[in-house]
Design an enzyme around this catalytic site. Structure first.
Site, PDB file in Angstrom:
ATOM      1  N   GLN B 151     -23.006 -19.084 -22.709  1.00 42.74           N
ATOM      2  CA  GLN B 151     -22.568 -18.700 -23.903  1.00 42.74           C
ATOM      3  C   GLN B 151     -20.874 -18.347 -24.253  1.00 42.74           C
ATOM      4  O   GLN B 151     -20.282 -18.354 -23.097  1.00 42.74           O
ATOM      5  CB  GLN B 151     -23.117 -17.276 -24.381  1.00 42.74           C
ATOM      6  CG  GLN B 151     -24.719 -16.932 -23.971  1.00 42.74           C
ATOM      7  CD  GLN B 151     -24.759 -16.676 -22.279  1.00 42.74           C
ATOM      8  OE1 GLN B 151     -24.138 -17.064 -21.540  1.00 42.74           O
ATOM      9  NE2 GLN B 151     -25.642 -15.763 -22.354  1.00 42.74           N
ATOM     10  N   TYR B 337     -39.984  19.273   3.791  1.00 45.12           N
ATOM     11  CA  TYR B 337     -41.098  18.705   4.008  1.00 45.12           C
ATOM     12  C   TYR B 337     -40.845  17.293   4.760  1.00 45.12           C
ATOM     13  O   TYR B 337     -41.451  16.864   5.424  1.00 45.12           O
ATOM     14  CB  TYR B 337     -42.116  18.336   2.705  1.00 45.12           C
ATOM     15  CG  TYR B 337     -42.693  19.474   1.938  1.00 45.12           C
ATOM     16  CD1 TYR B 337     -43.491  20.270   2.750  1.00 45.12           C
ATOM     17  CD2 TYR B 337     -42.460  19.957   0.638  1.00 45.12           C
ATOM     18  CE1 TYR B 337     -44.062  21.111   2.368  1.00 45.12           C
ATOM     19  CE2 TYR B 337     -43.036  20.972   0.120  1.00 45.12           C
ATOM     20  CZ  TYR B 337     -43.976  21.774   0.855  1.00 45.12           C
ATOM     21  OH  TYR B 337     -44.381  22.876   0.288  1.00 45.12           O
ATOM     22  N   GLY B 450     -52.616  21.565  -1.478  1.00 45.83           N
ATOM     23  CA  GLY B 450     -52.785  20.100  -1.596  1.00 45.83           C
ATOM     24  C   GLY B 450     -52.668  19.068  -0.464  1.00 45.83           C
ATOM     25  O   GLY B 450     -53.291  18.198  -0.365  1.00 45.83           O
ATOM     26  N   ASN B 486     -49.622  14.236  -2.568  1.00 46.83           N
ATOM     27  CA  ASN B 486     -48.849  15.275  -2.375  1.00 46.83           C
ATOM     28  C   ASN B 486     -47.828  14.612  -1.097  1.00 46.83           C
ATOM     29  O   ASN B 486     -47.886  13.660  -0.607  1.00 46.83           O
ATOM     30  CB  ASN B 486     -49.281  16.611  -1.726  1.00 46.83           C
ATOM     31  CG  ASN B 486     -50.403  15.980  -0.646  1.00 46.83           C
ATOM     32  OD1 ASN B 486     -50.032  15.825   0.440  1.00 46.83           O
ATOM     33  ND2 ASN B 486     -51.715  16.205  -0.797  1.00 46.83           N
TER      34      ASN B 486
END
Lengths: 258, 555
Positions: B151, B337, B450, B486
């Site tokens: 272009q 975690y 969970g 989880n």
């Protein structure tokens, strides 16, 4: 067909036997301390002693319940009958020889009490029930051998502490310091309710259970107490359950006769 | 590893004043959040920001009940390194290397060139030679970052902003590889040990794949689905330029289709509507793909435990911290975690114990066929060992103060050990589930609500082939129904896959193309040493890509 007799828990070590005992509703939990009804209400913090129970619906007798076979089978608890709101008590049990562990606590709630909603996490066990039912249950939970003032905590939030080392008085950590060791009396006093709101006056929940006694009452396996490794029956039972689930998950037909 | 030497003791001694065996400590005396250098720094920033914007911000005194830090706010050692940092340094928002790892994954588009070459040769009658391929690659290295090739009067991107954007190719054909300009080649022979290179070249064969790295700035501004589209746009334009095609002739559409769809290696599939993410996001990346992205296997192929641990750290950050901790939740995220699997050498200790046990009792790695007896023996022993360490060393228990942390590490040790013994990741995951059940009975506790749910039904689906559950373990991920729930699992699951294939000396676990695509020294994140790289991020020594310095005021 012979009558079904629940065995409640396998295993032949002390923690297994204690688990079996606590889960068996026919076993009467030994009362170790007395907490007045009003003091327990204060620690739970849901209502002021003497205050009427708040309700979420009119008494069942007034509601005109629809015809329902389940309703005919299940007798409502007093709290449900009265329309009480649902409230909670939550315990944290230390890993250091607390009398019950979260799962034992939860299983025990299910075998002993009606109308309870229980959750289990590693560091806390919430118990929800209609308020007047809850207070009755809570009384037994705090006054008997499954509670120790040093290794169990009544905590609504920020329950952190079950796995932490103990303080110089042998108490489990509590970030809110809801309870303190009273050196004069040798007892543990709650100075805040379970959500951490200061109480008007300290409430004693008794002396910590001596370590030797705790080790006899505990349902926790620990390598420095009763090692899980020594409970062959329990390990074999768990391995067998895992095996059956595994095989049945692959092909249910294959578990026949195992 | 000596059975008497615990790998985590050094870290525990640095974390706590007392000996790791000590059962008692002191609380409430540390000055709450003020004991933390990081949190003091946060507070200083917060005060300045509040003054500037007139809206209050971070204030740890607002914590319900009592401010953080009533206990000692312990340091964390990046496992396998000498780096210590604070927990805050491991939140991915505070760690540039963690962000870069995810950007480097998301911005990678692997697509085959063979379809395009077939169109050029058979449909358009064009000649395709190594020279034309090199020419195309040079053009694409201009175009891919945002340069115009066809272009006129186009807005383009500032090269300094997109300097991490480039394209390379790889092939299993040594003769063709020799003729590719080395600047554009991922040289399998140079990047992999000889036995791994042989395996990889055999499977790739004569096919040619291009590996496009989109700009990190694009990854930061747009979504995962953008990447293949961006690549396809610039690939099509570059084809027009390189092979002198008509802009817009029908065949050009084939290049775009190939680059967007037909020849793209979809690393991250769509997630279900209830989790609402497009393609090429963490939720759709199979565990085995993550294991292949990790390049530790090229560095120490003879230490599959180390390789598994490195891949676990990547899984922890990708799935637990980014996906579950942010896409699915947010805020404080799930840093702790996740970080339990890559800090303080605790999981390292469990895994090396399991490896030693496998060597002693089962003849070494990959020497045994999967069997119930083996899974039972290895998973039980490693689980009991792990649980006993928490009980022998109260500092270890306090370091992993949440049950989910302990459950992840104990079961990871068990699963990795079973994988090493059998070379079978599905057996490994079954060992993980046995570990979880044993853990629950041993401690009478496991993880949060969970967390347990997944593990209490896991035994039954580990070998299941039912349509809604059945999937070889390598292809499962957080998009797998039972794993969508989880945090705290998928990190270790990546390691279970890694260990199975590492134990067999495989060159890859699941997808050889992904393994090769990430064997690239031009990547910003170091996929050969993820833990070290995360540690550098924690120490603020990692320089990421995508910085906007050249287009913003001096600051």
């Amino acid at each position: 067909m012979p009558e079904y007799k629940p065995q409640y828990y396998p295993g032949n070590t002390l923690p297994s036997q204690n688990r079996k005992k606590y889960l068996d509703p026919k076993y009467k939990l030994q009362k170790l301390r007395t907490i007045s009804d009003d003091d327990l209400v204060r620690i739970m913090g849901h209502r002021v002693p003497g205050e009427a129970y708040k309700s979420t619906h009119p008494p069942l007798e007034e509601t005109g319940e629809p015809a329902c076979p389940i309703r005919e089978i299940v007798t409502p608890t007093p709290g449900a009958k009265a329309g009480d709101r649902i409230r909670y008590i939550q315990f944290t049990d230390s890993v250091y020889f607390a009398p019950v562990t979260p799962y034992v606590r939860a299983w025990m709630y299910h075998t002993r009490y009606r109308g309870v909603d229980v959750g289990v996490l590693s560091g806390r066990v919430p118990l929800e029930a209609r308020e007047r039912d809850l207070e009755k249950v809570a009384k037994e939970l705090v006054e008997t051998e499954i509670f120790d003032s040093a290794r169990c905590g009544i905590r609504g939030a920020t329950v952190h502490g079950h796995a932490l080392r103990l303080d110089e008085n042998g108490l489990m950590f509590d970030a809110y310091r809801r309870y303190l060791f009273n050196k004069k009396t040798g007892e543990v006093d709650y100075v805040k309710d379970q959500i951490g709101v200061p109480l008007d006056k300290p409430i004693s929940v008794g002396k910590p259970i001596p370590e030797t006694d705790l080790r006899k009452r505990t349902s926790e396996f620990r390598v420095d107490g009763n090692a899980f490794r020594d409970d062959k029956e329990l390990i074999n039972w768990m391995q067998r359950i895992h095996m059956l689930r595994t095989i049945a998950g692959f092909d249910p037909e294959k578990v026949k006769g195992i | 590893m000596s059975k008497e030497k615990r790998m985590f003791l050094e870290a525990l001694r640095r974390k706590f004043k007392e000996a790791p065996e000590e059962k008692y400590t002191k609380f409430y005396i540390y000055g709450a959040w003020r004991q933390s250098k990081r949190k003091r720094e946060f507070m200083e920033y917060s005060k300045k920001i509040a003054k500037q914007r007139g809206i209050p911000m971070y204030n740890p005194e607002l914590h319900l009940g009592a401010p953080l830090g009533q206990r000692v706010l312990m340091a964390y050692r990046m496992s396998g390194t000498d780096i210590y940092c604070e927990a805050d340094d491991l939140h991915f928002i505070n760690n540039a290397s963690m962000q870069q790892m995810w950007h480097d994954i998301r911005r990678t588009v692997i697509s085959g060139l063979d379809a395009a070459h077939t169109v050029l040769q058979k449909r358009l009658g064009k000649e395709v030679t190594p020279e034309t391929v090199n020419g195309y690659l040079e053009i694409l290295n201009h175009a891919l970052p945002g340069g115009a090739v066809v272009q006129e009067h186009m807005a383009e991107t500032n090269p300094e902003l997109v300097k991490d954007c480039y394209v390379k190719v790889f092939t299993g054909d040594d003769e063709l590889a020799d003729e590719i300009d080395p600047r554009f080649l991922i040289d399998i022979n140079k990047m992999f040990p000889a036995d791994q290179a042989k395996q990889l070249k055999e499977v790739v064969g004569k096919r040619v794949y291009q590996v496009c790295r989109m700009p990190t700035a694009t990854s930061m501004s747009c979504d995962g689905g953008t990447m293949a589209r961006w690549a396809a746009m610039q690939i099509s334009m570059s084809m027009i330029d390189a092979y002198k095609l008509m802009a817009g002739e029908a065949a050009v559409g084939e290049f775009a289709f190939a680059a967007k769809h037909a020849e793209v290696i979809e690393m991250g599939t769509l997630t279900p509507w209830r989790r609402a993410r497009g393609p090429n996001e963490p939720g759709g990346i199979p565990l085995g793909y993550c294991a292949d992205m990790c390049q530790a296997s090229r560095v120490k192929p003879n230490d599959p435990v180390w390789v598994a641990l490195e891949s676990i750290s990547m899984g922890a950050v990708l799935y637990d911290q980014f996906w579950f901790g942010s896409y699915m939740s947010g805020g404080v995220g799930f840093t702790q975690y996740a970080s339990c699997t890559y800090t303080d050498d605790i999981l390292d200790d469990f895994c090396y114990y399991g490896a030693d046990y496998v060597k002693e009792k089962h003849g070494g790695f990959g020497k045994s066929k999967p069997s119930w007896d083996l899974i039972k023996d290895v998973a039980t022993e490693v689980s009991l060992y792990g649980l006993e360490q928490y009980e022998k060393y109260p500092a270890c228990m306090e370091a992993h103060f949440g049950g989910s942390q302990r459950a992840a590490c104990v079961a990871a040790g068990a699963g990795v050990a079973v994988s090493l013994a059998t070379g079978n990741a599905t057996a490994g995951i079954n060992g993980w589930y046995l570990s979880q059940l044993l853990h629950k009975e041993e401690m009478g506790r496991l993880g949060f609500y969970g967390y347990d749910q997944q593990d209490q039904c896991g035994s039954a689906n580990s070998f299941s082939w039912r349509s809604d559950e059945g999937l070889p373990f390598n292809l499962r991920g957080v998009n797998y129904p039972n794993y969508a729930l989880n945090v705290g699992h998928q990190s270790a699951h990546v390691g279970i896959i890694s260990a199975a294939h590492g134990g067999r000396a495989d060159a890859w676990t699941t997808n050889p193309l992904i393994k090769i695509a990430f064997a690239d020294k031009n990547l910003v994140f170091d996929f050969t040493h993820p833990r070290l790289c995360f540690g550098k991020g924690a120490l603020r020594e990692f320089m990421p890509a995508g910085e906007r310095t050249v287009i913003i005021p001096t600051h």
